[in-house]
Design a protein around this motif. Sequence first.
Motif, PDB file in Angstrom:
ATOM      1  N   ASP A  20       9.160  10.939  -9.924  1.00 46.16           N
ATOM      2  CA  ASP A  20       7.787  11.424 -10.053  1.00 46.16           C
ATOM      3  C   ASP A  20       6.986  10.421 -10.874  1.00 46.16           C
ATOM      4  O   ASP A  20       7.482   9.821 -11.814  1.00 46.16           O
ATOM      5  CB  ASP A  20       7.699  12.855 -10.587  1.00 46.16           C
ATOM      6  N   VAL A  21       5.754  10.230 -10.419  1.00 49.76           N
ATOM      7  CA  VAL A  21       4.833   9.291 -11.052  1.00 49.76           C
ATOM      8  C   VAL A  21       3.544  10.058 -11.315  1.00 49.76           C
ATOM      9  O   VAL A  21       2.844  10.450 -10.384  1.00 49.76           O
ATOM     10  CB  VAL A  21       4.549   8.058 -10.154  1.00 49.76           C
ATOM     11  N   PHE A  22       3.257  10.292 -12.585  1.00 50.99           N
ATOM     12  CA  PHE A  22       2.075  11.049 -12.989  1.00 50.99           C
ATOM     13  C   PHE A  22       1.164  10.099 -13.743  1.00 50.99           C
ATOM     14  O   PHE A  22       1.570   9.498 -14.737  1.00 50.99           O
ATOM     15  CB  PHE A  22       2.503  12.226 -13.862  1.00 50.99           C
ATOM     16  N   THR A  23      -0.063   9.945 -13.241  1.00 53.01           N
ATOM     17  CA  THR A  23      -1.026   9.056 -13.884  1.00 53.01           C
ATOM     18  C   THR A  23      -2.344   9.781 -14.100  1.00 53.01           C
ATOM     19  O   THR A  23      -2.749  10.614 -13.297  1.00 53.01           O
ATOM     20  CB  THR A  23      -1.290   7.790 -13.041  1.00 53.01           C
ATOM     21  N   CYS A  24      -2.990   9.461 -15.190  1.00 50.95           N
ATOM     22  CA  CYS A  24      -4.304  10.006 -15.501  1.00 50.95           C
ATOM     23  C   CYS A  24      -5.316   8.875 -15.487  1.00 50.95           C
ATOM     24  O   CYS A  24      -4.972   7.719 -15.737  1.00 50.95           O
ATOM     25  CB  CYS A  24      -4.305  10.667 -16.880  1.00 50.95           C
ATOM     26  N   GLY A  25      -6.550   9.216 -15.201  1.00 47.20           N
ATOM     27  CA  GLY A  25      -7.602   8.210 -15.172  1.00 47.20           C
ATOM     28  C   GLY A  25      -7.686   7.526 -13.824  1.00 47.20           C
ATOM     29  O   GLY A  25      -6.936   7.810 -12.903  1.00 47.20           O
ATOM     30  N   GLU A  26      -8.618   6.601 -13.727  1.00 48.15           N
ATOM     31  CA  GLU A  26      -8.892   5.927 -12.458  1.00 48.15           C
ATOM     32  C   GLU A  26      -8.215   4.568 -12.335  1.00 48.15           C
ATOM     33  O   GLU A  26      -8.143   3.999 -11.251  1.00 48.15           O
ATOM     34  CB  GLU A  26     -10.417   5.748 -12.302  1.00 48.15           C
ATOM     35  N   LYS A  27      -7.738   4.011 -13.432  1.00 53.56           N
ATOM     36  CA  LYS A  27      -7.230   2.639 -13.450  1.00 53.56           C
ATOM     37  C   LYS A  27      -5.873   2.477 -12.773  1.00 53.56           C
ATOM     38  O   LYS A  27      -5.614   1.465 -12.133  1.00 53.56           O
ATOM     39  CB  LYS A  27      -7.157   2.164 -14.906  1.00 53.56           C
ATOM     40  N   VAL A  28      -5.005   3.447 -12.894  1.00 54.55           N
ATOM     41  CA  VAL A  28      -3.625   3.328 -12.425  1.00 54.55           C
ATOM     42  C   VAL A  28      -3.448   4.098 -11.114  1.00 54.55           C
ATOM     43  O   VAL A  28      -3.867   5.240 -11.003  1.00 54.55           O
ATOM     44  CB  VAL A  28      -2.651   3.868 -13.492  1.00 54.55           C
ATOM     45  N   ASP A  29      -2.819   3.440 -10.128  1.00 57.25           N
ATOM     46  CA  ASP A  29      -2.582   4.070  -8.827  1.00 57.25           C
ATOM     47  C   ASP A  29      -1.093   4.409  -8.693  1.00 57.25           C
ATOM     48  O   ASP A  29      -0.256   3.501  -8.580  1.00 57.25           O
ATOM     49  CB  ASP A  29      -3.010   3.133  -7.702  1.00 57.25           C
ATOM     50  N   PRO A  30      -0.721   5.692  -8.689  1.00 54.27           N
ATOM     51  CA  PRO A  30       0.690   6.064  -8.609  1.00 54.27           C
ATOM     52  C   PRO A  30       1.355   5.607  -7.310  1.00 54.27           C
ATOM     53  O   PRO A  30       2.561   5.366  -7.278  1.00 54.27           O
ATOM     54  CB  PRO A  30       0.676   7.589  -8.727  1.00 54.27           C
ATOM     55  N   TRP A  31       0.570   5.459  -6.249  1.00 53.24           N
ATOM     56  CA  TRP A  31       1.138   5.028  -4.969  1.00 53.24           C
ATOM     57  C   TRP A  31       1.612   3.577  -5.033  1.00 53.24           C
ATOM     58  O   TRP A  31       2.571   3.209  -4.352  1.00 53.24           O
ATOM     59  CB  TRP A  31       0.140   5.236  -3.838  1.00 53.24           C
ATOM     60  N   ASP A  32       0.969   2.755  -5.836  1.00 58.42           N
ATOM     61  CA  ASP A  32       1.428   1.375  -6.002  1.00 58.42           C
ATOM     62  C   ASP A  32       2.823   1.359  -6.605  1.00 58.42           C
ATOM     63  O   ASP A  32       3.689   0.589  -6.188  1.00 58.42           O
ATOM     64  CB  ASP A  32       0.463   0.565  -6.882  1.00 58.42           C
ATOM     65  N   ALA A  33       3.058   2.225  -7.578  1.00 57.69           N
ATOM     66  CA  ALA A  33       4.390   2.328  -8.194  1.00 57.69           C
ATOM     67  C   ALA A  33       5.413   2.814  -7.169  1.00 57.69           C
ATOM     68  O   ALA A  33       6.519   2.264  -7.080  1.00 57.69           O
ATOM     69  CB  ALA A  33       4.355   3.267  -9.402  1.00 57.69           C
ATOM     70  N   CYS A  34       5.070   3.811  -6.379  1.00 49.50           N
ATOM     71  CA  CYS A  34       5.998   4.365  -5.390  1.00 49.50           C
ATOM     72  C   CYS A  34       6.361   3.341  -4.321  1.00 49.50           C
ATOM     73  O   CYS A  34       7.538   3.230  -3.937  1.00 49.50           O
ATOM     74  CB  CYS A  34       5.408   5.615  -4.755  1.00 49.50           C
ATOM     75  N   LYS A  35       5.395   2.601  -3.851  1.00 51.65           N
ATOM     76  CA  LYS A  35       5.671   1.567  -2.837  1.00 51.65           C
ATOM     77  C   LYS A  35       6.599   0.488  -3.408  1.00 51.65           C
ATOM     78  O   LYS A  35       7.500  -0.002  -2.721  1.00 51.65           O
ATOM     79  CB  LYS A  35       4.370   0.954  -2.345  1.00 51.65           C
ATOM     80  N   TYR A  36       6.385   0.133  -4.664  1.00 51.34           N
ATOM     81  CA  TYR A  36       7.238  -0.847  -5.326  1.00 51.34           C
ATOM     82  C   TYR A  36       8.669  -0.313  -5.426  1.00 51.34           C
ATOM     83  O   TYR A  36       9.631  -1.016  -5.127  1.00 51.34           O
ATOM     84  CB  TYR A  36       6.678  -1.182  -6.707  1.00 51.34           C
ATOM     85  N   LEU A  37       8.812   0.948  -5.835  1.00 55.12           N
ATOM     86  CA  LEU A  37      10.133   1.559  -5.966  1.00 55.12           C
ATOM     87  C   LEU A  37      10.843   1.620  -4.617  1.00 55.12           C
ATOM     88  O   LEU A  37      12.037   1.302  -4.522  1.00 55.12           O
ATOM     89  CB  LEU A  37      10.014   2.967  -6.552  1.00 55.12           C
ATOM     90  N   GLU A  38      10.127   1.995  -3.576  1.00 55.37           N
ATOM     91  CA  GLU A  38      10.700   2.060  -2.232  1.00 55.37           C
ATOM     92  C   GLU A  38      11.272   0.699  -1.834  1.00 55.37           C
ATOM     93  O   GLU A  38      12.396   0.604  -1.328  1.00 55.37           O
ATOM     94  CB  GLU A  38       9.622   2.494  -1.239  1.00 55.37           C
ATOM     95  N   SER A  39      10.539  -0.335  -2.098  1.00 52.52           N
ATOM     96  CA  SER A  39      10.975  -1.690  -1.762  1.00 52.52           C
ATOM     97  C   SER A  39      12.169  -2.132  -2.602  1.00 52.52           C
ATOM     98  O   SER A  39      13.180  -2.616  -2.075  1.00 52.52           O
ATOM     99  CB  SER A  39       9.810  -2.660  -1.950  1.00 52.52           C
ATOM    100  N   MET A  40      12.086  -1.957  -3.903  1.00 48.14           N
ATOM    101  CA  MET A  40      13.118  -2.465  -4.809  1.00 48.14           C
ATOM    102  C   MET A  40      14.437  -1.701  -4.726  1.00 48.14           C
ATOM    103  O   MET A  40      15.494  -2.265  -4.977  1.00 48.14           O
ATOM    104  CB  MET A  40      12.605  -2.482  -6.249  1.00 48.14           C
TER     105      MET A  40
END
Length: 126
Positions: free
Chosen positions: A79-99
């Motif tokens: 799970d990736v929980f982010t607040c605010g507009e600066k951080v995109d949780p989907w970027d983290a998920c795509k990275y995790l999927e790849s790695m």
Amino acid sequence: MQSLGRHVLAELYGCKFEVLNDINRVEDIMVNAALEAGAEIREFVFHKFSPQGVSGVVVISESHLAIHTWPELGYAAVDVFTCGEKVDPWDACKYLESMFGANQMKASEVKRGIIALEDQRLVVNY
């Protein structure tokens, strides 16, 4: 209506056993996923289970990333929980999927802290 944060729940399937079972690699990948998403890391902790599996959390200024792995099944719950507009949780998920070498990711996003202003009162909907 505005939300305070975005919470992505991801299930990663077909991941590499040797990656999911290596605490140092899981930790490195999770920390880098947070950075990939543009987050500011505060601290992190990971634990290796016996005979296999890793759990951990990366605390970020914008909230957190958490994982539990089942290497014997090639599966990781994230799970990736982010607040605010600066951080995109989907970027983290795509990275995790790849790695993690996943061959499939199922994920959904939940808006957290839906807030409505009514009559100048703050109303939080549950």
